[in-house]
Design a protein around this motif. Structure first.
Motif, PDB file in Angstrom:
ATOM      1  N   ASP A 298       0.512  -1.279   0.030  1.00  0.00           N
ATOM      2  CA  ASP A 298      -0.023  -0.005   0.058  1.00  0.00           C
ATOM      3  C   ASP A 298       0.729   1.283   0.049  1.00  0.00           C
ATOM      4  N   LEU A 299       1.908   1.152  -1.055  1.00  0.00           N
ATOM      5  CA  LEU A 299       2.282   2.602  -1.056  1.00  0.00           C
ATOM      6  C   LEU A 299       1.547   3.588  -2.179  1.00  0.00           C
ATOM      7  N   PRO A 300       1.833   4.794  -2.072  1.00  0.00           N
ATOM      8  CA  PRO A 300       0.907   5.504  -2.979  1.00  0.00           C
ATOM      9  C   PRO A 300       0.895   5.219  -4.585  1.00  0.00           C
ATOM     10  N   ASN A 301      -0.084   5.409  -5.279  1.00  0.00           N
ATOM     11  CA  ASN A 301      -0.187   5.065  -6.619  1.00  0.00           C
ATOM     12  C   ASN A 301       1.219   5.701  -7.459  1.00  0.00           C
ATOM     13  N   THR A 302       1.616   6.932  -6.892  1.00  0.00           N
ATOM     14  CA  THR A 302       2.715   7.280  -7.460  1.00  0.00           C
ATOM     15  C   THR A 302       3.898   6.247  -7.592  1.00  0.00           C
ATOM     16  N   ALA A 303       3.833   5.798  -6.480  1.00  0.00           N
ATOM     17  CA  ALA A 303       5.076   4.880  -6.095  1.00  0.00           C
ATOM     18  C   ALA A 303       5.123   3.672  -7.128  1.00  0.00           C
ATOM     19  N   TYR A 304       4.023   3.323  -7.334  1.00  0.00           N
ATOM     20  CA  TYR A 304       3.859   2.201  -8.224  1.00  0.00           C
ATOM     21  C   TYR A 304       3.991   2.704  -9.589  1.00  0.00           C
ATOM     22  N   ALA A 305       3.582   3.786  -9.866  1.00  0.00           N
ATOM     23  CA  ALA A 305       3.692   4.562 -11.423  1.00  0.00           C
ATOM     24  C   ALA A 305       5.256   4.497 -11.698  1.00  0.00           C
ATOM     25  N   VAL A 306       6.158   4.698 -10.555  1.00  0.00           N
ATOM     26  CA  VAL A 306       7.578   5.070 -10.821  1.00  0.00           C
ATOM     27  C   VAL A 306       8.196   3.639 -10.914  1.00  0.00           C
ATOM     28  N   LEU A 307       7.773   2.794 -10.183  1.00  0.00           N
ATOM     29  CA  LEU A 307       7.996   1.267 -10.407  1.00  0.00           C
ATOM     30  C   LEU A 307       7.768   0.547 -11.532  1.00  0.00           C
ATOM     31  N   GLY A 308       6.634   0.855 -11.940  1.00  0.00           N
ATOM     32  CA  GLY A 308       6.064   0.462 -13.311  1.00  0.00           C
ATOM     33  C   GLY A 308       6.842   0.700 -14.321  1.00  0.00           C
ATOM     34  N   LEU A 309       7.328   2.228 -14.284  1.00  0.00           N
ATOM     35  CA  LEU A 309       7.972   2.716 -15.458  1.00  0.00           C
ATOM     36  C   LEU A 309       9.338   2.083 -15.495  1.00  0.00           C
ATOM     37  N   LEU A 310       9.791   1.873 -14.329  1.00  0.00           N
ATOM     38  CA  LEU A 310      11.175   1.145 -14.217  1.00  0.00           C
ATOM     39  C   LEU A 310      11.117  -0.305 -14.674  1.00  0.00           C
ATOM     40  N   SER A 311       9.844  -0.777 -14.510  1.00  0.00           N
ATOM     41  CA  SER A 311       9.921  -2.352 -15.061  1.00  0.00           C
ATOM     42  C   SER A 311       9.706  -2.318 -16.371  1.00  0.00           C
ATOM     43  N   LEU A 312       9.284  -1.247 -17.152  1.00  0.00           N
ATOM     44  CA  LEU A 312       9.300  -1.048 -18.614  1.00  0.00           C
ATOM     45  C   LEU A 312      10.651  -0.594 -19.148  1.00  0.00           C
ATOM     46  N   HIS A 313      11.476  -0.149 -18.304  1.00  0.00           N
ATOM     47  CA  HIS A 313      12.729   0.376 -18.990  1.00  0.00           C
ATOM     48  C   HIS A 313      14.122   0.107 -18.304  1.00  0.00           C
ATOM     49  N   GLN A 314      14.181  -0.819 -17.435  1.00  0.00           N
ATOM     50  CA  GLN A 314      15.325  -1.322 -16.872  1.00  0.00           C
ATOM     51  C   GLN A 314      16.246  -0.202 -16.141  1.00  0.00           C
ATOM     52  N   GLU A 315      16.699   0.905 -16.715  1.00  0.00           N
ATOM     53  CA  GLU A 315      17.354   1.616 -15.681  1.00  0.00           C
ATOM     54  C   GLU A 315      17.459   3.002 -16.186  1.00  0.00           C
ATOM     55  N   LEU A 316      17.205   3.828 -15.067  1.00  0.00           N
ATOM     56  CA  LEU A 316      16.670   5.182 -15.665  1.00  0.00           C
ATOM     57  C   LEU A 316      17.268   6.095 -14.430  1.00  0.00           C
ATOM     58  N   SER A 317      17.460   7.374 -14.700  1.00  0.00           N
ATOM     59  CA  SER A 317      17.715   8.420 -13.891  1.00  0.00           C
ATOM     60  C   SER A 317      16.618   8.875 -13.419  1.00  0.00           C
ATOM     61  N   GLY A 318      16.834   9.768 -12.339  1.00  0.00           N
ATOM     62  CA  GLY A 318      15.500  10.516 -11.729  1.00  0.00           C
ATOM     63  C   GLY A 318      15.188  11.582 -13.039  1.00  0.00           C
ATOM     64  N   TYR A 319      16.075  12.035 -13.721  1.00  0.00           N
ATOM     65  CA  TYR A 319      15.592  13.006 -14.789  1.00  0.00           C
ATOM     66  C   TYR A 319      14.929  12.250 -15.816  1.00  0.00           C
TER      67      TYR A 319
END
Lengths: 196, 196
Positions: free
Chosen positions: B5-26
DNA sequence: GCCAGCATGTAAGGAGTTACATGATTAT
DNA sequence: ATAATCATGTAACTCCTTACATGCTGGC
């Protein structure tokens, strides 16, 4: 000169008071739930907090009403300054872009991690929920349609009708896309049994 | 077992990382802006805050990368536990109803206090903004359509296309309703001069 | 010379939520 | 009995935002 730039929820409360003369926090809360069709309706505690804020800013007046068979209540009324501030907000202040947080779409976006059938389940649930919203809104619209003082709420209700219908249609289209492309194993099994 | 039960924004970030392997914050911030079509995109500072949170919960790994001509960056990567938590969220957790805060509709709702022409002005501005959203989304959709790993994002983009087109249509309908009923004085003046 | 892009981060605060607390009356 | 409606309020907390801070490179 009111401090300008209150949160929109404050203006929503002020706006409801401008339509209804005198309301208790409790009545206001119920009225505010009608905003949920297009503007996320605030929690009960938030309504009371906004009333206190508006009171402090001198945009509303309140009076206490003793009741025999029910708890006492405080009736809130918008005053001249409140009406001016609300009008200023409506006519002068910049309009923010709509803020949409569509959790269903968010989950569909990350559908590559979903168990089989999970997305369909989510979408069907969404269709059902949206159908409830739609029929609730239909009832409300019928009850206010024609009343000249509620002309603008009726227009917004019409907007909502279009919106929810479109959401239902699109969700069903998504379901078709999912079942059309997805079933790799199942399609083959079914077509075998269909040919047998 | 992550705290769930993290906020959805956390899952959104996690989800984007699941699509793109390695990303900077930027990079993540820019990708997250593509979510804005259906899920309000978080502020830059929020992205970094979520990354710190996910790091603390041990759902992502990070490594620093030195760069010559640009500032150094930290690349973030989802790990096994992160993938499991994201999957759990998608498959097990209840789906919240969509949260819509439509400031344009809110203003229309209180249109009884608007100056003449103000509502039309607001709606026309909304149509323009929405047309920009629509054409942005069209371009994005064309660029991802067909890519099999982006099948679900493409579906959501299609949803968005329908949504924004429907918003434009409805806003135009609202404009017609406003101009059809509103002009009391003007209509008479015009019809006089038309007869003259 | 200045702005845009790359890149990360902190501080302060506001908006809004959930959960709790109270307590009377009326209907099932 | 017990649930729902009426009616108000506080406390704690989270999410998220704006604004600020820093500093390098490359293009106009």
């Amino acid at each position: 000169m009111a401090k300008r730039d209150l949160p929109n929820t404050a203006y929503a409360v002020l706006g409801l008071l401008s339509l209804h003369q005198e309301l208790s926090g409790y009545e206001l809360r119920k009225l505010a739930q009608n905003l949920r069709f297009f503007y996320w309706s605030p929690a009960q505690s938030q309504i009371y907090a906004e009333l206190r804020r508006l009171q402090k800013l001198n945009l509303i007046e309140e009076r206490e009403v003793k009741q025999r068979d029910k708890p006492d209540k405080r009736l809130h009324k918008i005053n001249q300054r409140g009406l001016e501030e609300l009008t200023r907000w409506l006519n002068q202040e910049a309009v923010e872009p709509p803020n949409l947080k569509h959790s269903v779409a968010l989950r569909l976006f990350f559908g590559h991690l979903a168990d089989p059938g999970r997305l369909e389940h989510i979408l069907k649930g969404f269709v059902q929920d949206t159908e409830v919203m739609l029929s609730d809104l239909k009832r409300i619209r019928e009850s206010i349609n024609g009343k000249p003082n509620l002309r603008y709420p009726a227009l917004v209700a019409l907007w909502g009708l279009h919106y929810y219908q479109a959401e239902i249609n699109t969700a069903k289209e998504m379901l078709e896309h999912l079942t059309a492309q997805e079933p790799e194993q199942q399609t083959q099994l079914l077509s075998c049994s269909a040919q047998a």
